[in-house]
Scaffold this motif. Sequence first.
Motif, PDB file in Angstrom:
ATOM      1  N   ASN A  28      -8.808 -13.259 -12.974  1.00 12.77           N
ATOM      2  CA  ASN A  28      -8.379 -12.711 -11.653  1.00 12.77           C
ATOM      3  C   ASN A  28      -6.883 -12.080 -11.801  1.00 12.77           C
ATOM      4  OD1 ASN A  28     -10.378 -14.148  -9.928  1.00 12.77           O
ATOM      5  ND2 ASN A  28      -9.724 -16.055 -10.716  1.00 12.77           N
ATOM      6  N   GLU A  30      -3.581 -10.788  -9.232  1.00 11.83           N
ATOM      7  CA  GLU A  30      -3.137 -10.525  -7.806  1.00 11.83           C
ATOM      8  C   GLU A  30      -1.744  -9.810  -8.155  1.00 11.83           C
ATOM      9  OE1 GLU A  30      -0.917 -13.012  -4.016  1.00 11.83           O
ATOM     10  OE2 GLU A  30      -2.446 -13.957  -5.033  1.00 11.83           O
ATOM     11  N   MET A  60      -6.330  -1.078  -6.258  1.00 16.75           N
ATOM     12  CA  MET A  60      -7.185  -1.919  -6.757  1.00 16.75           C
ATOM     13  C   MET A  60      -7.292  -1.430  -8.000  1.00 16.75           C
ATOM     14  SD  MET A  60     -10.357  -1.757  -4.005  1.00 16.75           S
ATOM     15  CE  MET A  60      -9.902  -2.492  -2.354  1.00 16.75           C
ATOM     16  N   THR A  63      -4.515  -2.848 -10.074  1.00 14.86           N
ATOM     17  CA  THR A  63      -4.408  -4.180 -10.374  1.00 14.86           C
ATOM     18  C   THR A  63      -5.384  -4.593 -11.433  1.00 14.86           C
ATOM     19  OG1 THR A  63      -3.685  -4.548  -8.087  1.00 14.86           O
ATOM     20  CG2 THR A  63      -4.517  -6.500  -9.063  1.00 14.86           C
ATOM     21  N   ILE A  64      -6.271  -3.668 -11.586  1.00  7.92           N
ATOM     22  CA  ILE A  64      -7.241  -3.921 -12.876  1.00  7.92           C
ATOM     23  C   ILE A  64      -6.556  -3.743 -13.945  1.00  7.92           C
ATOM     24  CG2 ILE A  64      -9.480  -3.355 -13.895  1.00  7.92           C
ATOM     25  CD1 ILE A  64     -10.618  -2.814 -10.969  1.00  7.92           C
ATOM     26  N   VAL A 105      -3.231  -7.345  -2.972  1.00 10.96           N
ATOM     27  CA  VAL A 105      -4.133  -6.723  -4.120  1.00 10.96           C
ATOM     28  C   VAL A 105      -4.788  -7.664  -4.828  1.00 10.96           C
ATOM     29  CG1 VAL A 105      -5.118  -4.754  -5.011  1.00 10.96           C
ATOM     30  CG2 VAL A 105      -2.975  -4.450  -3.715  1.00 10.96           C
ATOM     31  N   CYS A 106      -5.879  -8.257  -4.867  1.00 14.32           N
ATOM     32  CA  CYS A 106      -6.639  -8.943  -5.737  1.00 14.32           C
ATOM     33  C   CYS A 106      -7.820  -8.490  -6.493  1.00 14.32           C
ATOM     34  CB  CYS A 106      -6.992 -10.519  -4.764  1.00 14.32           C
ATOM     35  SG  CYS A 106      -5.673 -11.359  -4.158  1.00 14.32           S
ATOM     36  N   VAL A 107      -8.071  -8.816  -7.543  1.00  8.34           N
ATOM     37  CA  VAL A 107      -9.132  -8.353  -8.237  1.00  8.34           C
ATOM     38  C   VAL A 107      -9.874  -9.402  -9.137  1.00  8.34           C
ATOM     39  CG1 VAL A 107      -8.705  -6.047  -8.671  1.00  8.34           C
ATOM     40  CG2 VAL A 107      -8.160  -7.859 -10.541  1.00  8.34           C
ATOM     41  N   PHE A 119     -15.451  -5.171 -11.133  1.00  7.42           N
ATOM     42  CA  PHE A 119     -14.497  -6.088 -10.481  1.00  7.42           C
ATOM     43  C   PHE A 119     -14.820  -6.094  -8.819  1.00  7.42           C
ATOM     44  CE2 PHE A 119     -12.600  -5.112 -14.497  1.00  7.42           C
ATOM     45  CZ  PHE A 119     -11.644  -6.141 -14.855  1.00  7.42           C
ATOM     46  N   CYS A 121     -12.861  -6.461  -5.507  1.00  5.25           N
ATOM     47  CA  CYS A 121     -11.432  -6.335  -5.247  1.00  5.25           C
ATOM     48  C   CYS A 121     -11.386  -6.608  -3.692  1.00  5.25           C
ATOM     49  CB  CYS A 121     -11.281  -4.763  -5.686  1.00  5.25           C
ATOM     50  SG  CYS A 121     -11.451  -4.387  -7.461  1.00  5.25           S
ATOM     51  N   CYS A 132     -12.102  -3.849   0.866  1.00  9.86           N
ATOM     52  CA  CYS A 132     -12.487  -4.435  -0.259  1.00  9.86           C
ATOM     53  C   CYS A 132     -13.617  -3.700  -0.972  1.00  9.86           C
ATOM     54  CB  CYS A 132     -13.529  -5.676   0.231  1.00  9.86           C
ATOM     55  SG  CYS A 132     -14.532  -5.495   1.300  1.00  9.86           S
ATOM     56  N   ARG A 134     -16.276  -3.133  -4.869  1.00 12.10           N
ATOM     57  CA  ARG A 134     -16.411  -3.389  -6.362  1.00 12.10           C
ATOM     58  C   ARG A 134     -16.114  -2.095  -7.222  1.00 12.10           C
ATOM     59  NH1 ARG A 134     -21.552  -6.329  -8.707  1.00 12.10           N
ATOM     60  NH2 ARG A 134     -20.616  -8.104  -7.421  1.00 12.10           N
TER      61      ARG A 134
END
Length: 154
Positions: A28, A30, A60, A63-64, A105-107, A119, A121, A132, A134
Amino acid sequence: MMHSAEYYLPHQSPMVMLDKVYVVEESNAECRVTVSQDSVLAPFLDTHGCLPNWFAIELMAQTIGVWRGWHGLQQAVPPTIGMLLGGRAISCELAVFPAGSELQVCVHLILQDEKIGSFECSISIAGKQVACGRLNTYQPDAEEIKKLTLGNGA
């Protein structure tokens, strides 16, 4: 200690669109950024100070990139170029991200092999998910990057 997003990404301002790295874990990450004329997003805001929703994919993806860069640096590998292969079920409830809002932003890594990653996201504002999807990524090796950037004659 977490560094700025730019530390973990292979590109520089103005193309870094994240302010803060909050957490990076095994599967994960963030990051956060404020939609403001005083933030890294300033060059991309509309006349009302809002960020168009189509930037969600880039936020996203970056963040990845932070997730991948952090993990690489744990093994003394500097950040390298990654590629976005595509996305699935990407949606955003907003036409724009409002001025003054903080985007979380979360992955979450779903699967990964040597080069391919997938991922889940999301982007939230004040704890409410507003976007949201993928994202699927590809991590080229040094030879592939050389061919991509210099052409087939490399």
